[in-house]
Motif scaffolding. Sequence first.
Motif, PDB file in Angstrom:
ATOM      1  N   ASN A 181      61.627  38.997  -0.851  1.00 41.24           N
ATOM      2  CA  ASN A 181      62.839  38.706  -1.037  1.00 41.24           C
ATOM      3  C   ASN A 181      63.080  38.355  -2.708  1.00 41.24           C
ATOM      4  OD1 ASN A 181      61.258  36.561  -2.034  1.00 41.24           O
ATOM      5  ND2 ASN A 181      62.028  34.935  -0.792  1.00 41.24           N
ATOM      6  N   GLY A 182      62.311  38.835  -3.585  1.00 43.47           N
ATOM      7  CA  GLY A 182      62.507  38.811  -4.872  1.00 43.47           C
ATOM      8  C   GLY A 182      61.797  37.600  -5.754  1.00 43.47           C
ATOM      9  N   ASP A 183      61.341  36.510  -4.968  1.00 37.77           N
ATOM     10  CA  ASP A 183      60.556  35.555  -5.579  1.00 37.77           C
ATOM     11  C   ASP A 183      59.465  36.090  -6.498  1.00 37.77           C
ATOM     12  OD1 ASP A 183      62.137  33.725  -4.426  1.00 37.77           O
ATOM     13  OD2 ASP A 183      60.745  32.844  -3.002  1.00 37.77           O
ATOM     14  N   ALA A 184      59.263  35.607  -7.693  1.00 37.85           N
ATOM     15  CA  ALA A 184      58.109  36.133  -8.498  1.00 37.85           C
ATOM     16  C   ALA A 184      57.320  34.939  -8.816  1.00 37.85           C
ATOM     17  CB  ALA A 184      58.720  36.763  -9.739  1.00 37.85           C
ATOM     18  N   TYR A 185      56.094  35.288  -9.163  1.00 35.20           N
ATOM     19  CA  TYR A 185      54.972  34.249  -9.193  1.00 35.20           C
ATOM     20  C   TYR A 185      54.118  34.891 -10.704  1.00 35.20           C
ATOM     21  CZ  TYR A 185      56.312  31.259  -5.427  1.00 35.20           C
ATOM     22  OH  TYR A 185      56.616  30.494  -4.603  1.00 35.20           O
ATOM     23  N   PHE A 186      53.646  34.017 -11.489  1.00 33.35           N
ATOM     24  CA  PHE A 186      52.969  34.379 -12.591  1.00 33.35           C
ATOM     25  C   PHE A 186      52.035  33.301 -13.089  1.00 33.35           C
ATOM     26  CE2 PHE A 186      52.529  34.627 -17.305  1.00 33.35           C
ATOM     27  CZ  PHE A 186      52.520  36.015 -17.599  1.00 33.35           C
ATOM     28  N   ALA A 187      50.744  33.612 -13.461  1.00 33.13           N
ATOM     29  CA  ALA A 187      49.632  33.004 -13.918  1.00 33.13           C
ATOM     30  C   ALA A 187      49.200  33.477 -15.254  1.00 33.13           C
ATOM     31  CB  ALA A 187      48.768  32.956 -12.988  1.00 33.13           C
ATOM     32  N   GLN A 188      48.844  32.657 -16.056  1.00 30.05           N
ATOM     33  CA  GLN A 188      48.034  32.935 -17.520  1.00 30.05           C
ATOM     34  C   GLN A 188      46.820  31.828 -17.380  1.00 30.05           C
ATOM     35  OE1 GLN A 188      50.236  31.736 -20.847  1.00 30.05           O
ATOM     36  NE2 GLN A 188      49.384  33.058 -22.257  1.00 30.05           N
ATOM     37  N   ILE A 189      45.688  32.877 -17.579  1.00 27.51           N
ATOM     38  CA  ILE A 189      44.381  32.093 -17.415  1.00 27.51           C
ATOM     39  C   ILE A 189      43.814  32.497 -18.819  1.00 27.51           C
ATOM     40  CG2 ILE A 189      42.169  31.727 -16.374  1.00 27.51           C
ATOM     41  CD1 ILE A 189      43.704  32.396 -13.696  1.00 27.51           C
ATOM     42  N   PHE A 190      43.193  31.395 -19.508  1.00 22.60           N
ATOM     43  CA  PHE A 190      42.581  31.544 -20.760  1.00 22.60           C
ATOM     44  C   PHE A 190      40.941  32.110 -20.740  1.00 22.60           C
ATOM     45  CE2 PHE A 190      46.597  29.517 -22.048  1.00 22.60           C
ATOM     46  CZ  PHE A 190      46.848  30.303 -23.141  1.00 22.60           C
ATOM     47  N   LYS A 191      40.947  33.015 -20.087  1.00 23.69           N
ATOM     48  CA  LYS A 191      39.544  33.604 -20.024  1.00 23.69           C
ATOM     49  C   LYS A 191      39.923  35.239 -19.840  1.00 23.69           C
ATOM     50  CE  LYS A 191      37.624  30.358 -16.811  1.00 23.69           C
ATOM     51  NZ  LYS A 191      36.728  30.172 -15.367  1.00 23.69           N
ATOM     52  N   PRO A 192      38.672  36.012 -20.319  1.00 22.29           N
ATOM     53  CA  PRO A 192      38.637  37.674 -20.007  1.00 22.29           C
ATOM     54  C   PRO A 192      38.818  37.837 -18.769  1.00 22.29           C
ATOM     55  CG  PRO A 192      36.796  36.757 -20.783  1.00 22.29           C
ATOM     56  CD  PRO A 192      37.540  35.584 -20.975  1.00 22.29           C
ATOM     57  N   ARG A 193      39.322  39.011 -18.492  1.00 25.53           N
ATOM     58  CA  ARG A 193      39.769  39.379 -16.908  1.00 25.53           C
ATOM     59  C   ARG A 193      38.174  39.273 -16.142  1.00 25.53           C
ATOM     60  NH1 ARG A 193      39.251  40.404 -12.371  1.00 25.53           N
ATOM     61  NH2 ARG A 193      40.347  41.724 -11.193  1.00 25.53           N
ATOM     62  N   PRO A 194      37.134  39.902 -16.393  1.00 26.36           N
ATOM     63  CA  PRO A 194      36.019  39.773 -15.561  1.00 26.36           C
ATOM     64  C   PRO A 194      35.559  38.430 -15.143  1.00 26.36           C
ATOM     65  CG  PRO A 194      35.720  41.437 -17.430  1.00 26.36           C
ATOM     66  CD  PRO A 194      36.955  40.514 -17.805  1.00 26.36           C
ATOM     67  N   ASN A 195      35.991  37.399 -15.850  1.00 25.02           N
ATOM     68  CA  ASN A 195      35.459  35.905 -15.689  1.00 25.02           C
ATOM     69  C   ASN A 195      36.533  35.205 -14.806  1.00 25.02           C
ATOM     70  OD1 ASN A 195      33.497  36.801 -17.422  1.00 25.02           O
ATOM     71  ND2 ASN A 195      34.146  35.244 -19.117  1.00 25.02           N
ATOM     72  N   VAL A 196      37.428  35.686 -14.355  1.00 23.64           N
ATOM     73  CA  VAL A 196      38.471  35.030 -13.694  1.00 23.64           C
ATOM     74  C   VAL A 196      38.221  35.214 -12.220  1.00 23.64           C
ATOM     75  CG1 VAL A 196      40.842  34.751 -13.059  1.00 23.64           C
ATOM     76  CG2 VAL A 196      39.963  35.168 -15.423  1.00 23.64           C
ATOM     77  N   ASN A 197      38.440  34.139 -11.356  1.00 23.97           N
ATOM     78  CA  ASN A 197      38.017  34.410  -9.956  1.00 23.97           C
ATOM     79  C   ASN A 197      39.573  34.063  -9.134  1.00 23.97           C
ATOM     80  OD1 ASN A 197      38.292  31.663  -8.847  1.00 23.97           O
ATOM     81  ND2 ASN A 197      36.599  31.191 -10.189  1.00 23.97           N
ATOM     82  N   ILE A 198      39.600  34.642  -8.043  1.00 19.81           N
ATOM     83  CA  ILE A 198      40.789  34.718  -7.386  1.00 19.81           C
ATOM     84  C   ILE A 198      41.298  33.287  -7.136  1.00 19.81           C
ATOM     85  CG2 ILE A 198      40.182  34.916  -4.796  1.00 19.81           C
ATOM     86  CD1 ILE A 198      43.292  36.801  -6.501  1.00 19.81           C
ATOM     87  N   ALA A 199      40.551  32.092  -6.955  1.00 14.35           N
ATOM     88  CA  ALA A 199      40.871  30.800  -6.573  1.00 14.35           C
ATOM     89  C   ALA A 199      41.521  30.161  -7.981  1.00 14.35           C
ATOM     90  CB  ALA A 199      39.779  29.806  -6.264  1.00 14.35           C
TER      91      ALA A 199
END
Length: 281
Positions: free
Chosen positions: A45-63
Amino acid sequence: MATVDDDVSPPHDIQAFTNLDGATGVHNEGEPDGEYTTFWKFYRNGDAYFAQIFKPRPNVNIAEVKEAMRRIPDEDIYPEIPEGVNLKEMATTEKPDNELYIKRPSLLTYETSNPHEWIRDVFLGEAQIMEQVSSIQHKNIIQYYGCLKRDRRLVGIVLERHKCSLTEFFLWQMDKDKDKNGTIDSQRFMEELESAIFHLHQAGLAHNDLKPSNILLDKDNLPVLIDFGSCRPFGARLMEGGTPGWCNHEKLVMFSDKEHDLFGLDRIREWLANPDRALDG
């Protein structure tokens, strides 16, 4: 970081990174909190979500991503359609989902683009140029079906879907089942790509950002030109254009020029002929 609507709960259907539409890592050497990763997801429907996490990508989990997701206000990324600008509207129910690709605004720089006018202007500009390109149809240029609108804003550009990009094809060729993808006839491929580019040139337009990731493959592994965000009439000033390694570094890509495309064609021809080709283009 860009303002997001903190009153909206994170979308609960995100269970894996494959549920996301994009991610990018940023590393600013020497700056506090200089390394982070951004993630985003668009809904039908066009709704957009965004997240910014202050970690390098390999250290981020989906939760963590799921918890950090916040809805982007429409006015941040979706442009209002000005009076007098006519964009063909399409109801996506006209075709099956598996035949459609809905292009959304680029969020690669959302967290640093404040105000977000540049994101909106580039997206509106691409919709307008697709209207023009669709009037000069060519079998090797992506088919444009129309736009999605919501509350007088442009929220999607509806395009024909194809199996993969030229870059992805060669990544798949590294797999053990590479034979299932067939082969590419480089000479015919380049002839048809050149035909598409020269067709644009005859209409007074230059693509200005030729590279393997901006070329899809059809069912016969022949080229389909995409990504017209930098396509403009000859001489027009560009908001964006040219990718390092795929444009002439000796010539600034500031104005639309068919020379950018001729350089890109030569680079793609060389790239196809090189068995040790880089797969990041």
